[in-house]
Scaffold this motif. Structure first.
Motif, PDB file in Angstrom:
ATOM      1  N   GLU A 179       0.829  -1.206   0.000  1.00 54.18           N
ATOM      2  CA  GLU A 179       0.000   0.000   0.000  1.00 54.18           C
ATOM      3  C   GLU A 179       0.864   1.257   0.000  1.00 54.18           C
ATOM      4  O   GLU A 179       0.615   2.220   0.718  1.00 54.18           O
ATOM      5  N   GLY A 180       1.943   1.197  -0.785  1.00 48.46           N
ATOM      6  CA  GLY A 180       2.816   2.348  -0.973  1.00 48.46           C
ATOM      7  C   GLY A 180       3.857   2.573   0.119  1.00 48.46           C
ATOM      8  O   GLY A 180       4.588   3.550   0.085  1.00 48.46           O
ATOM      9  N   LYS A 181       3.943   1.660   1.096  1.00 46.55           N
ATOM     10  CA  LYS A 181       4.886   1.835   2.207  1.00 46.55           C
ATOM     11  C   LYS A 181       5.788   0.617   2.362  1.00 46.55           C
ATOM     12  O   LYS A 181       5.338  -0.513   2.219  1.00 46.55           O
TER      13      LYS A 181
END
Length: 153
Positions: A111-113
């Motif tokens: 999730e982008g992290k």
């Protein structure tokens, strides 16, 4: 001999004597700092580890390592508790510390992290679910590069 190979050999050698003493082997590190090598063995048990526990295991491990001699170079042996921010190495560690705050590093972005701080809410199969600032995030265990508890005050 590589550092990883030394860690694997030491883990196999010392695990039985640690388990027999009612403790858990949390981690083994073999690192060079300055000009010296350090073999660090981290232990835990319900209620925590004390100095006497470390002394007892240190004596047992020292004798075993002298007998088997798996490490060619000289080193310093250190036996201790992993501390409040202990590493989470096995899937069972996440289950054991359900409800605790953890810091997780992943191999690939989730999730982008790649670095996530959240509360462990559940372990199902090979996935761990975290509450990250009120949002549920599930991470496959195979994506976890590193994880440790985060102290709360």
């Amino acid at each position: 001999m590589t550092k990883m190979r030394v860690v694997e050999i030491v883990e196999k050698l010392v695990s039985p004597c640690i388990s027999e003493s009612g403790m858990e082997l949390v981690d083994v590190e073999f690192v060079k700092e300055g000009g010296n090598w350090y073999l660090r063995v981290f232990l835990d048990k319900p209620g925590g580890i004390g100095i006497e526990d470390c002394r007892l295991i240190s004596e047992k491990i020292d004798k075993l390592l002298d007998e088997k001699d798996p490490i060619p170079q000289s080193y310093f042996l250190e036996v201790s508790s992993p501390g409040m921010e202990r590493p989470l190495k096995k899937l069972s560690d996440f289950e054991r510390f359900k409800g605790s705050l953890a810091v997780i590093g992943t191999y690939a972005a989730v999730e982008g992290k790649k670095n996530i701080t959240g509360r462990i809410t559940s372990v199902q199969g090979d996935s761990i679910t975290f509450d990250v600032a009120g949002t549920e995030m599930t991470i496959p265990y195979k994506q976890v590069a590193s994880a440790r508890l985060k102290a709360e005050f």
